[in-house]
Design a protein around this motif. Structure first.
Motif, mmCIF file in Angstrom:
data_model
loop_
_atom_site.group_PDB
_atom_site.id
_atom_site.type_symbol
_atom_site.label_atom_id
_atom_site.label_comp_id
_atom_site.label_asym_id
_atom_site.label_seq_id
_atom_site.Cartn_x
_atom_site.Cartn_y
_atom_site.Cartn_z
ATOM 1 N N ASN A 50 1.077 -0.727 0.046
ATOM 2 C CA ASN A 50 -0.126 0.148 0.243
ATOM 3 C C ASN A 50 0.710 1.068 0.274
ATOM 4 O O ASN A 50 0.532 2.488 -0.801
ATOM 5 N N ARG A 51 1.735 0.972 0.824
ATOM 6 C CA ARG A 51 2.869 2.934 0.632
ATOM 7 C C ARG A 51 3.979 1.991 -0.411
ATOM 8 O O ARG A 51 4.437 3.170 -0.312
ATOM 9 N N LYS A 52 3.817 1.034 -1.514
ATOM 10 C CA LYS A 52 4.881 1.358 -2.781
ATOM 11 C C LYS A 52 6.155 1.025 -2.085
ATOM 12 O O LYS A 52 6.942 2.175 -2.143
ATOM 13 N N ASP A 53 6.743 0.210 -0.854
ATOM 14 C CA ASP A 53 7.444 0.444 0.167
ATOM 15 C C ASP A 53 8.147 -1.174 -0.596
ATOM 16 O O ASP A 53 8.359 -1.850 -0.067
ATOM 17 N N ARG A 54 8.946 -1.140 -1.611
ATOM 18 C CA ARG A 54 9.626 -1.974 -1.927
ATOM 19 C C ARG A 54 9.376 -3.577 -2.404
ATOM 20 O O ARG A 54 9.780 -4.562 -3.148
ATOM 21 N N VAL A 55 7.927 -3.244 -2.491
ATOM 22 C CA VAL A 55 6.675 -4.582 -2.944
ATOM 23 C C VAL A 55 5.716 -3.468 -4.206
ATOM 24 O O VAL A 55 5.052 -2.616 -3.517
ATOM 25 N N PHE A 56 5.725 -4.426 -5.130
ATOM 26 C CA PHE A 56 4.408 -3.165 -6.315
ATOM 27 C C PHE A 56 4.206 -5.193 -6.676
ATOM 28 O O PHE A 56 4.399 -6.517 -6.699
ATOM 29 N N ILE A 57 2.246 -4.954 -6.748
ATOM 30 C CA ILE A 57 1.789 -6.127 -7.441
ATOM 31 C C ILE A 57 1.316 -5.908 -8.754
ATOM 32 O O ILE A 57 0.954 -4.566 -8.719
ATOM 33 N N LYS A 58 1.294 -6.390 -9.424
ATOM 34 C CA LYS A 58 1.561 -6.535 -11.134
ATOM 35 C C LYS A 58 0.862 -7.756 -11.282
ATOM 36 O O LYS A 58 1.038 -8.467 -11.193
ATOM 37 N N TYR A 59 -0.836 -6.979 -11.910
ATOM 38 C CA TYR A 59 -1.521 -7.932 -12.439
ATOM 39 C C TYR A 59 -0.699 -8.880 -13.900
ATOM 40 O O TYR A 59 -1.276 -7.721 -15.063
ATOM 41 N N ALA A 60 -1.307 -10.144 -14.184
ATOM 42 C CA ALA A 60 -0.913 -10.384 -15.353
ATOM 43 C C ALA A 60 -1.076 -12.189 -15.328
ATOM 44 O O ALA A 60 -1.705 -12.448 -14.615
ATOM 45 N N ASP A 61 -0.688 -12.883 -16.231
ATOM 46 C CA ASP A 61 -1.461 -14.374 -16.156
ATOM 47 C C ASP A 61 -0.750 -15.259 -17.198
ATOM 48 O O ASP A 61 -0.125 -14.031 -18.135
ATOM 49 N N LEU A 62 -0.403 -16.044 -16.742
ATOM 50 C CA LEU A 62 1.257 -16.640 -17.490
ATOM 51 C C LEU A 62 0.034 -17.109 -19.090
ATOM 52 O O LEU A 62 0.953 -17.520 -20.173
ATOM 53 N N ASN A 63 -0.920 -17.919 -19.194
ATOM 54 C CA ASN A 63 -1.761 -17.974 -20.833
ATOM 55 C C ASN A 63 -2.355 -16.622 -20.998
ATOM 56 O O ASN A 63 -2.740 -16.991 -22.134
ATOM 57 N N ASP A 64 -2.277 -15.271 -20.796
ATOM 58 C CA ASP A 64 -2.518 -14.089 -21.738
ATOM 59 C C ASP A 64 -1.030 -13.548 -21.681
ATOM 60 O O ASP A 64 -0.425 -12.609 -21.521
ATOM 61 N N TYR A 65 -0.342 -13.345 -23.361
ATOM 62 C CA TYR A 65 1.109 -13.328 -23.551
ATOM 63 C C TYR A 65 1.230 -11.725 -23.329
ATOM 64 O O TYR A 65 2.207 -11.352 -23.251
ATOM 65 N N VAL A 66 0.306 -11.058 -24.250
ATOM 66 C CA VAL A 66 0.013 -9.749 -23.827
ATOM 67 C C VAL A 66 0.030 -9.402 -22.806
ATOM 68 O O VAL A 66 1.029 -8.346 -22.502
ATOM 69 N N SER A 67 -0.044 -9.197 -21.687
ATOM 70 C CA SER A 67 -0.210 -9.338 -20.051
ATOM 71 C C SER A 67 0.973 -9.386 -19.728
ATOM 72 O O SER A 67 1.290 -8.591 -19.273
ATOM 73 N N ILE A 68 1.836 -10.717 -20.388
ATOM 74 C CA ILE A 68 3.331 -10.929 -19.477
ATOM 75 C C ILE A 68 4.484 -9.986 -20.633
ATOM 76 O O ILE A 68 5.401 -9.472 -19.561
ATOM 77 N N TYR A 69 4.482 -9.708 -21.523
ATOM 78 C CA TYR A 69 5.334 -8.816 -22.008
ATOM 79 C C TYR A 69 5.200 -7.014 -21.284
ATOM 80 O O TYR A 69 6.053 -7.020 -21.654
ATOM 81 N N ASN A 70 3.747 -6.675 -21.711
ATOM 82 C CA ASN A 70 3.661 -5.008 -21.144
ATOM 83 C C ASN A 70 4.600 -5.360 -19.624
ATOM 84 O O ASN A 70 4.447 -4.206 -19.040
ATOM 85 N N LEU A 71 4.296 -6.450 -18.528
ATOM 86 C CA LEU A 71 4.512 -6.749 -17.282
ATOM 87 C C LEU A 71 6.197 -6.574 -17.496
ATOM 88 O O LEU A 71 6.842 -5.642 -16.390
ATOM 89 N N ILE A 72 6.576 -7.326 -18.214
ATOM 90 C CA ILE A 72 8.322 -7.776 -18.310
ATOM 91 C C ILE A 72 8.783 -6.479 -18.600
ATOM 92 O O ILE A 72 9.686 -5.818 -18.521
ATOM 93 N N GLU A 73 8.589 -5.753 -19.938
ATOM 94 C CA GLU A 73 8.788 -4.657 -21.187
ATOM 95 C C GLU A 73 8.689 -3.360 -19.703
ATOM 96 O O GLU A 73 9.499 -2.494 -19.749
ATOM 97 N N SER A 74 7.801 -3.255 -19.092
ATOM 98 C CA SER A 74 7.687 -2.653 -18.337
ATOM 99 C C SER A 74 8.048 -2.167 -17.277
ATOM 100 O O SER A 74 8.327 -0.642 -16.245
ATOM 101 N N THR A 75 8.091 -3.582 -16.712
ATOM 102 C CA THR A 75 9.528 -3.027 -15.104
ATOM 103 C C THR A 75 10.906 -3.574 -15.264
ATOM 104 O O THR A 75 11.594 -3.543 -14.696
ATOM 105 N N ARG A 76 11.541 -4.197 -16.380
ATOM 106 C CA ARG A 76 12.454 -4.939 -16.887
ATOM 107 C C ARG A 76 13.334 -5.204 -15.486
ATOM 108 O O ARG A 76 14.380 -5.162 -15.476
ATOM 109 N N PRO A 77 12.886 -5.974 -14.787
ATOM 110 C CA PRO A 77 13.595 -6.765 -13.725
ATOM 111 C C PRO A 77 14.670 -7.345 -14.153
ATOM 112 O O PRO A 77 15.042 -7.955 -15.150
ATOM 113 N N LYS A 78 15.731 -7.614 -13.205
ATOM 114 C CA LYS A 78 17.162 -7.346 -13.491
ATOM 115 C C LYS A 78 16.934 -9.459 -13.016
ATOM 116 O O LYS A 78 17.538 -10.037 -13.396
#
Length: 342
Positions: A50-78
């Motif tokens: 809730n405070r956006k303190d180092r933990v963030f929820i993002k909604y996506a589904d493995l069976n929805d390619y677009v949601s996975i792509y948008n999640l990874i593209e926008s966050t670029r995790p190491k």
């Protein structure tokens, strides 16, 4: 501060990994979940979320390619820790197609997103692909399972994880993605889903103690021998392997067993859990609904390879792990969260 993505964030292992990252690193956790998933394992993190303190929820589904792509593209995790799956072997006999779809095609969707972003933008994270010790299936009694042991699928789940395992290796070798694959043996501890053997035993004991179940402990096949480890030990190995891979110390697509070093017959697990209870009137009965059509009856592992790559070994004793698991269910029930008897 770098982003670390965890698929399967709300599960036992995903939530334990999030706890480890928050406690031991300066990274931010991106927790992927579907909107309708239960929050039980991450309620202790909701204030941070809730405070956006180092933990963030993002909604996506493995069976929805677009949601996975948008999640990874926008966050670029190491680091991407891919833990999400239909993970219960017994259930996979009832929903084999969903199990195969989620675990194989869902993993391919994620890896394809990384491949596209690498090709188009040079994005090259470390990707941990979580396979399972179930890929070895019906192993020979007396055989210590190592990474070269032949696969033998013993359920739709194990077959799905064989596909997941191969995908992790293929994308590493074919496209230069920094993947590594883990095959974790039986793991448990607090937050373990109640459908798994040792957790349903602990849950039933807690239900009996609280007067919510007659003193009959319902079990399936007990003719199994396996190692057990605490998930809190396993997630430490996950993160250390990711760091080793980032530093160039893990070949792309490499696979590792991660397993406990204390072995039990399932009857011994029941005896140990019952020893923590003051109830001495509990009867053990076989419930045919808990039997699998085919079972992986023997799972003993060789941890030599992972120990050659990272400084790791299981540290939490099995007796403490099982006691913590039972206490977890006692706490849930005393708080009014009465679980299904399944």
């Amino acid at each position: 501060m770098n982003n670390v993505l965890i698929t399967g964030f709300t599960g036992q292992v995903g939530s334990q990994l999030a706890d480890y990252i928050i406690d031991k690193t300066d990274d931010a956790v991106i927790g992927m979940m579907r909107w309708q998933e239960p929050m039980d394992n991450i309620y202790h993190l909701t204030d941070r979320i809730n405070r956006k303190d180092r933990v963030f929820i993002k909604y996506a589904d493995l069976n929805d390619y677009v949601s996975i792509y948008n999640l990874i593209e926008s966050t670029r995790p190491k680091f991407i820790f891919h833990l999400a799956a239909q993970s219960f072997p017994r259930t996979s006999f009832d929903i084999p197609i969903e199990t195969l779809q989620t675990n194989i095609i869902g993993t391919a969707n994620l890896l394809e997103c990384v491949r596209k972003l690498k090709q188009q933008h040079g994005y090259n994270p470390v990707v941990h692909v979580c396979s399972s010790s179930e890929v070895y299936g019906r192993a020979k009694v007396g055989e210590a399972l190592n990474e070269d042991t032949q696969f033998h699928g013993a359920s739709p789940y194990s077959i799905s994880k064989i596909g997941t395992d191969y995908l992790g290796r293929f994308y590493g070798e074919a496209y230069g993605i920094r993947t590594f694959v883990t095959r974790m043996g039986t793991h448990t501890g607090p937050r373990r889903s109640d459908v798994f053997f040792e957790s349903t035993v602990a849950k039933q004991i807690a239900l009996i103690e609280a007067g919510h179940q007659e003193p009959k402990l319902k079990v399936g096949n007990l003719a199994s021998v396996r190692t057990f480890q605490d998930a809190r030990d396993a997630v430490r190995a996950y993160y250390l392997l990711a760091c080793k891979s980032e530093a160039g110390g893990v070949p792309n697509g490499e696979a590792f067993n991660i397993a406990g070093e204390e072995a039990f017959k399932l009857t011994e697990v029941i005896e140990l859990l019952l020893s923590f209870s003051s109830r001495n009137d509990i009867e053990i009965v076989t419930d045919t609904d808990r039997l699998r059509p085919i079972d992986a009856d023997y799972q003993m592992f060789d941890n030599t390879k992972i120990k050659n790559f990272i400084d790791w070994k299981p540290e939490i004793k099995a007796s403490d792990m099982f006691r913590d698991l039972l206490q977890h269910w006692r706490s849930e029930i005393s708080s009014g969260r009465i679980p299904l008897n399944r």
